[in-house]
Design an enzyme around this catalytic site. Structure first.
Site, PDB file in Angstrom:
ATOM      1  N   SER A  32     -13.224   7.817   6.093  1.00 33.31           N
ATOM      2  CA  SER A  32     -13.695   7.700   7.473  1.00 33.31           C
ATOM      3  C   SER A  32     -14.378   8.986   7.956  1.00 33.31           C
ATOM      4  CB  SER A  32     -12.534   7.326   8.394  1.00 33.31           C
ATOM      5  OG  SER A  32     -11.494   8.267   8.288  1.00 33.31           O
ATOM      6  N   THR A  33     -13.925  10.147   7.487  1.00 31.89           N
ATOM      7  CA  THR A  33     -14.577  11.401   7.889  1.00 31.89           C
ATOM      8  C   THR A  33     -15.948  11.498   7.220  1.00 31.89           C
ATOM      9  OG1 THR A  33     -12.351  12.347   7.891  1.00 31.89           O
ATOM     10  CG2 THR A  33     -14.182  13.879   8.217  1.00 31.89           C
ATOM     11  N   GLY A  70      -6.514   8.705  -0.766  1.00 28.73           N
ATOM     12  CA  GLY A  70      -6.037   7.711   0.201  1.00 28.73           C
ATOM     13  C   GLY A  70      -6.982   6.528   0.301  1.00 28.73           C
ATOM     14  N   GLY A  71      -8.258   6.775   0.022  1.00 25.85           N
ATOM     15  CA  GLY A  71      -9.255   5.700   0.061  1.00 25.85           C
ATOM     16  C   GLY A  71      -9.525   5.109  -1.320  1.00 25.85           C
ATOM     17  N   GLU A 103     -14.475  10.722  -7.048  1.00 25.17           N
ATOM     18  CA  GLU A 103     -14.552  11.935  -6.216  1.00 25.17           C
ATOM     19  C   GLU A 103     -14.407  13.180  -7.087  1.00 25.17           C
ATOM     20  OE1 GLU A 103     -12.810  10.080  -2.035  1.00 25.17           O
ATOM     21  OE2 GLU A 103     -11.449  11.128  -3.361  1.00 25.17           O
ATOM     22  N   LYS A 160      -4.643  17.256   8.757  1.00 19.11           N
ATOM     23  CA  LYS A 160      -4.574  17.263   7.289  1.00 19.11           C
ATOM     24  C   LYS A 160      -4.034  18.583   6.716  1.00 19.11           C
ATOM     25  CE  LYS A 160      -6.580  13.209   7.273  1.00 19.11           C
ATOM     26  NZ  LYS A 160      -7.851  12.894   6.697  1.00 19.11           N
TER      27      LYS A 160
HETATM   28  C1  5RP Z   1     -10.680   8.845  -0.400  1.00 20.69           C
HETATM   29  C2  5RP Z   1     -10.252  10.205  -0.009  1.00 20.69           C
HETATM   30  C3  5RP Z   1     -10.525  10.628   1.386  1.00 20.69           C
HETATM   31  O1  5RP Z   1     -11.263  11.802   1.368  1.00 20.69           O
HETATM   32  C4  5RP Z   1      -9.224  10.864   2.087  1.00 20.69           C
HETATM   33  O2  5RP Z   1      -8.424   9.699   1.967  1.00 20.69           O
HETATM   34  C5  5RP Z   1      -9.434  11.186   3.576  1.00 20.69           C
HETATM   35  O3  5RP Z   1      -9.925  10.061   4.220  1.00 20.69           O
HETATM   36  P1  5RP Z   1     -10.241  10.032   5.766  1.00 20.69           P
HETATM   37  O4  5RP Z   1     -11.431  10.887   5.999  1.00 20.69           O
HETATM   38  O5  5RP Z   1     -10.485   8.569   6.045  1.00 20.69           O
HETATM   39  O6  5RP Z   1      -9.020  10.523   6.499  1.00 20.69           O
HETATM   40  O7  5RP Z   1      -9.712  10.954  -0.769  1.00 20.69           O
HETATM   41  O8  5RP Z   1     -10.245   8.508  -1.689  1.00 20.69           O
END
Ligand code: 5RP
EC number: 5.3.1.6
Length: 235
Positions: A41-42, A107-108, A114, A132
């Site tokens: 989302s960021t 998390g995503g 990545e 975070k």
């Molecule tokens: C995806 C990631 C994201 O960078 C991490 O989950 C942070 O996500 P968000 O910006 O939605 O908080 O590692 O695999």
């Protein structure tokens, strides 16, 4: 004499902080370059900001199908990683970041791509809101991408380290990553030696990628706080 009341003051929302750091990351995008783009989302806020300068860049290497779709929808060219030799910068979020720039990510569910795109870049610019920041990694359940047939054995190995691994589900079924694999989320870890931990877990049979980014840590972090963007630099 009574003074006039101050106007109502509200703290920025988490979404506003994400947008703030997403825009701030543009300063690290070099003219005529190909940019490494993360997931989440960021990063979506960053992609939206990047669309505003798309005429000044050649395009992006993306870390997920989701980011690729968003980049393309905004008219930004997405290159195959195999067609690019190196990247000046990789911009991505994090689930946790510690004082040394070590992170938990995934998390995503995009941790493997990545880490690949991050490894191509000279600099990793982490964009995150202040929630975070942690002293020690592990409060956020650690994502680990695994070959499905190894999930139970890897679960037992984490149990021996005091962690409880749970298969990530989506719609009641095991989540399938962009790479066709499964994900474990490991609770109860306290990762005080991230470099050694990442090296150790990486060599367990069936582990595709562990979501500790220590060998691939952040060069700097743009942290969204109520006071504005704070830049944290790591050695
Ligand atoms: C995806 C990631 C994201 O960078 C991490 O989950 C942070 O996500 P968000 O910006 O939605 O908080 O590692 O695999």
């Amino acid at each position: 004499m009574t003074s006039a009341p101050h106007p109502p003051f509200s703290l920025p929302t988490q979404d506003e902080l994400k947008a703030l750091v997403g825009r701030a990351a543009l300063q690290y995008v070099e003219p005529d370059s190909i940019v490494g783009v993360g997931t989440g989302s960021t990063v979506n806020k960053f992609i939206d900001a990047l669309a505003g300068v798309k005429e000044r860049i050649r395009g992006a290497v993306s870390s997920s199908e989701a980011s690729t779709a968003r980049l393309r929808a905004l008219g930004i060219t997405v290159f195959d990683a195999n067609d690019v030799d190196a990247l000046a910068v990789y911009i991505d979020g994090a689930d946790e970041i510690d004082p040394r720039g070590y992170m938990i990510k995934g998390g995503g569910a995009a941790l493997t791509r990545e880490k690949i795109v991050a490894s191509m870049a000279a600099r990793f610019v982490c964009i995150a809101d202040a929630s975070k920041q942690v002293e020690v990694l592990g409060r956020f359940p650690l994502p680990v991408e695994v070959i499905p047939m190894a999930a139970r054995q890897i679960t037992r190995r984490f149990a021996a380290l005091g962690g409880q691994a749970r298969l990530r589900l989506q719609g009641g079924q095991p989540l399938v990553t962009d790479n066709g694999q499964h994900l474990l989320d490991v609770h109860g870890l306290h990762i005080d030696a991230p470099l050694a931990f990442e090296s150790e877990v990486n060599q367990w049979p069936g582990v595709v990628t562990v979501g500790v980014f220590a060998h691939q840590k952040a060069t700097l972090c743009l942290l969204g706080t109520a006071q504005g963007v704070q830049t944290l630099r790591f050695d």
